[in-house]
Design a protein around this motif. Structure first.
Motif, short mmCIF file in Angstrom:
data_model
loop_
_atom_site.label_atom_id
_atom_site.label_comp_id
_atom_site.label_asym_id
_atom_site.label_seq_id
_atom_site.Cartn_x
_atom_site.Cartn_y
_atom_site.Cartn_z
N ASP A 41 -2.75 -1.41 7.86
CA ASP A 41 -2.91 -0.31 6.89
C ASP A 41 -2.97 -0.86 5.47
OD1 ASP A 41 -2.72 1.75 8.87
OD2 ASP A 41 -0.54 1.54 8.85
N ARG A 42 -2.06 -1.76 5.15
CA ARG A 42 -2.03 -2.33 3.80
C ARG A 42 -3.32 -3.10 3.50
NH1 ARG A 42 3.28 -3.51 5.46
NH2 ARG A 42 2.77 -5.72 5.76
N ALA A 43 -3.80 -3.84 4.49
CA ALA A 43 -5.04 -4.58 4.28
C ALA A 43 -6.22 -3.64 4.07
CB ALA A 43 -5.30 -5.49 5.48
N ALA A 44 -6.28 -2.56 4.83
CA ALA A 44 -7.40 -1.62 4.71
C ALA A 44 -7.36 -0.91 3.35
CB ALA A 44 -7.35 -0.60 5.84
N VAL A 45 -6.18 -0.49 2.94
CA VAL A 45 -6.06 0.18 1.64
C VAL A 45 -6.44 -0.78 0.52
CG1 VAL A 45 -4.41 1.19 0.01
CG2 VAL A 45 -4.35 1.86 2.43
N ARG A 46 -5.99 -2.01 0.62
CA ARG A 46 -6.32 -3.02 -0.39
C ARG A 46 -7.83 -3.21 -0.48
NH1 ARG A 46 -3.40 -7.12 -2.70
NH2 ARG A 46 -4.59 -8.92 -3.42
N ASP A 47 -8.50 -3.27 0.67
CA ASP A 47 -9.95 -3.44 0.67
C ASP A 47 -10.65 -2.25 0.01
OD1 ASP A 47 -9.73 -5.89 1.89
OD2 ASP A 47 -10.22 -5.17 3.90
N HIS A 48 -10.19 -1.04 0.31
CA HIS A 48 -10.77 0.15 -0.33
C HIS A 48 -10.63 0.08 -1.86
CE1 HIS A 48 -11.72 2.26 3.31
NE2 HIS A 48 -10.48 2.51 3.67
N VAL A 49 -9.44 -0.30 -2.31
CA VAL A 49 -9.17 -0.32 -3.75
C VAL A 49 -10.03 -1.38 -4.43
CG1 VAL A 49 -7.42 -0.91 -5.48
CG2 VAL A 49 -6.84 0.62 -3.58
N PHE A 50 -10.04 -2.59 -3.89
CA PHE A 50 -10.79 -3.65 -4.54
C PHE A 50 -12.29 -3.38 -4.52
CE2 PHE A 50 -6.99 -6.17 -4.78
CZ PHE A 50 -7.24 -7.03 -5.84
N SER A 51 -12.80 -2.79 -3.45
CA SER A 51 -14.22 -2.46 -3.41
C SER A 51 -14.59 -1.50 -4.53
CB SER A 51 -14.57 -1.84 -2.05
OG SER A 51 -15.91 -1.41 -2.03
N SER A 52 -13.74 -0.51 -4.77
CA SER A 52 -14.03 0.47 -5.81
C SER A 52 -13.86 -0.10 -7.21
CB SER A 52 -13.15 1.71 -5.65
OG SER A 52 -13.62 2.51 -4.58
N VAL A 53 -12.92 -1.03 -7.39
CA VAL A 53 -12.77 -1.66 -8.71
C VAL A 53 -13.97 -2.56 -8.99
CG1 VAL A 53 -11.33 -3.15 -10.15
CG2 VAL A 53 -10.26 -1.48 -8.63
N ARG A 54 -14.45 -3.26 -7.96
CA ARG A 54 -15.63 -4.11 -8.17
C ARG A 54 -16.85 -3.28 -8.55
NH1 ARG A 54 -13.84 -6.41 -3.14
NH2 ARG A 54 -12.71 -8.35 -3.51
N GLN A 55 -16.97 -2.08 -7.98
CA GLN A 55 -18.18 -1.28 -8.13
C GLN A 55 -17.87 0.06 -8.80
OE1 GLN A 55 -20.90 -1.58 -4.62
NE2 GLN A 55 -19.18 -2.60 -3.63
#
Length: 388
Positions: A41-55
């Motif tokens: 769960d933590r890994a998935a949430v982290r990926d969502h957050v970083f993807s949106s900050v990048r883009q």
């Protein structure tokens, strides 16, 4: 957590980031408050957050708003995922789509995921085509690199041992010690090869910089802006050196003694007030503070936090570091200046600025690493001091 609940968690974290919280601070705070969340769960949430900050710009446009909710909507649409089945308001899912949110935005290819003023700096530094390629590359995750500690293992042996722990790697041409991780990256920090000092996490271009320094046994070498000590340890593995690490922010070096012990490296740590009494060095490496534009895939908030005033301030800091470090180089020795930047004002223009104020110095090597080579973007210039 359900996939929809992970999205809602990412929405809430992104709201904190948009309000000014640092990305890691917001993620850590959420993890501490959410003990029910497992590692996946933590890994998935982290990926969502970083993807949106990048883009952030493009996701906000596709999602209809520069909010946590808008960014996640835009991310789903960017990936071709229909948000309606996930935005239900049930079981911790995001609230159902409003009437206005059903309207799909048309992707605008003119949008770049950089602040407007920075886009101009990218174009003037890289040219239109290369700037466009770099901006697109910065939207994606950076690959995970390992550096093989050649004093403890060959590349092939390190690969074998890593594979036993489920970490699959392939050599990367950026450096003779570089491995790129294809599977099992989340297991690295608890793996035996990492804990035993056979490998370190380090980008391929960062390793390539050290290989380009022409280190020889017996040299006195100072890593003037050592940070966490990644390049320090790479230099220690490259030759038998009298090696000193320094950083103006001393707390950045707090983990280096333990890392050096693990790697089997000898490194002396020097405080700023100690440097003048240590004599001069054959080589001084300055991996100077910079915009970080070459590594924004890893730390994407940097591009949104950077302002024109801070960019100008960084250039003044770089110039002062070079001037101070030059006084620590032996006659005929080398001052190696590096940044993880793609931008000319921090790179070649900074070298020209130094040469204008330091007659007798000369450039004997420069190199720029670009994102399309698979590594972070880095710059290196090696400046030779006048002979005595």
């Amino acid at each position: 957590m359900t996939p929809a609940a992970r999205l809602q968690a990412a929405i809430e974290i992104l709201e904190q980031i948009l309000d000014g919280s640092a990305v890691e601070q917001a993620l850590t705070g959420w993890a501490r408050r959410s003990r029910y969340a497992g590692s996946k769960d933590r890994a998935a949430v982290r990926d969502h957050v970083f993807s949106s900050v990048r883009q952030m710009n493009s996701h906000a446009a596709l999602g209809g708003a520069r909010t946590g909710r808008g960014l996640i909507l835009g991310a789903l649409r960017s990936g071709g995922v229909d948000p309606e089945p996930l935005f239900t308001g049930e079981r911790h899912a995001p609230a159902a789509l409003s009437e206005g949110e059903f309207e799909r935005a048309v992707p605008d290819l003119s949008i770049v995921d950089l602040p407007e003023w920075l886009w101009g700096a990218f174009q003037s530094s890289l040219g239109a085509d290369k700037a466009h390629d770099a901006e697109l590359a910065l939207r994606d995750r950076a690959p995970v690199f390992l550096r093989v500690n050649s004093t403890k293992a060959s590349v092939s042996h390190a690969q074998e041992v890593l594979a036993e722990g489920g970490i699959e790697t392939v050599p990367h041409p950026s450096a003779s010690t570089a491995l790129i991780v294809e599977r099992g990256e989340r297991a690295i920090r608890n793996s035996r090869p990492y804990l035993d000092g056979l490998v370190e996490l380090q980008d391929g271009a960062s390793q390539a910089i050290v290989e380009r320094l022409n280190l020889q046994n017996g040299m006195r070498v100072l890593d003037y802006c050592a940070g966490g000590g990644g390049k320090t340890l790479a230099m220690a593995a490259a030759a038998r050196l009298e090696l000193v690490a320094h950083d103006a922010a001393e707390q950045r070096l707090r983990d280096l003694p333990e890392r050096a012990k693990r790697a089997g490296a000898k490194v002396k740590i020097a405080k700023t007030h100690d440097l003048k009494s240590m004599g001069r060095f054959d080589l001084v490496l300055c991996d100077a503070p910079c915009s970080g534009s070459g590594s924004w895939r890893r730390a994407p908030e940097g591009k949104w936090r950077l302002t024109p005033d801070r960019f100008a301030e960084l250039q003044d800091i770089q110039a002062s570091i070079l001037a101070a470090a030059a006084q620590l180089v032996k006659p005929g020795g080398v001052l190696s200046y590096a940044t993880c930047s793609l931008l000319v004002p921090e790179n070649s223009a900074q070298v020209d600025r130094f040469l204008d104020h330091h007659p007798g110095w000369s450039v004997h090597d420069t190199h720029q690493w670009f994102l399309d080579e698979g590594t972070d973007g880095f710059f290196l210039a090696q400046l030779q001091a006048p002979a005595a």
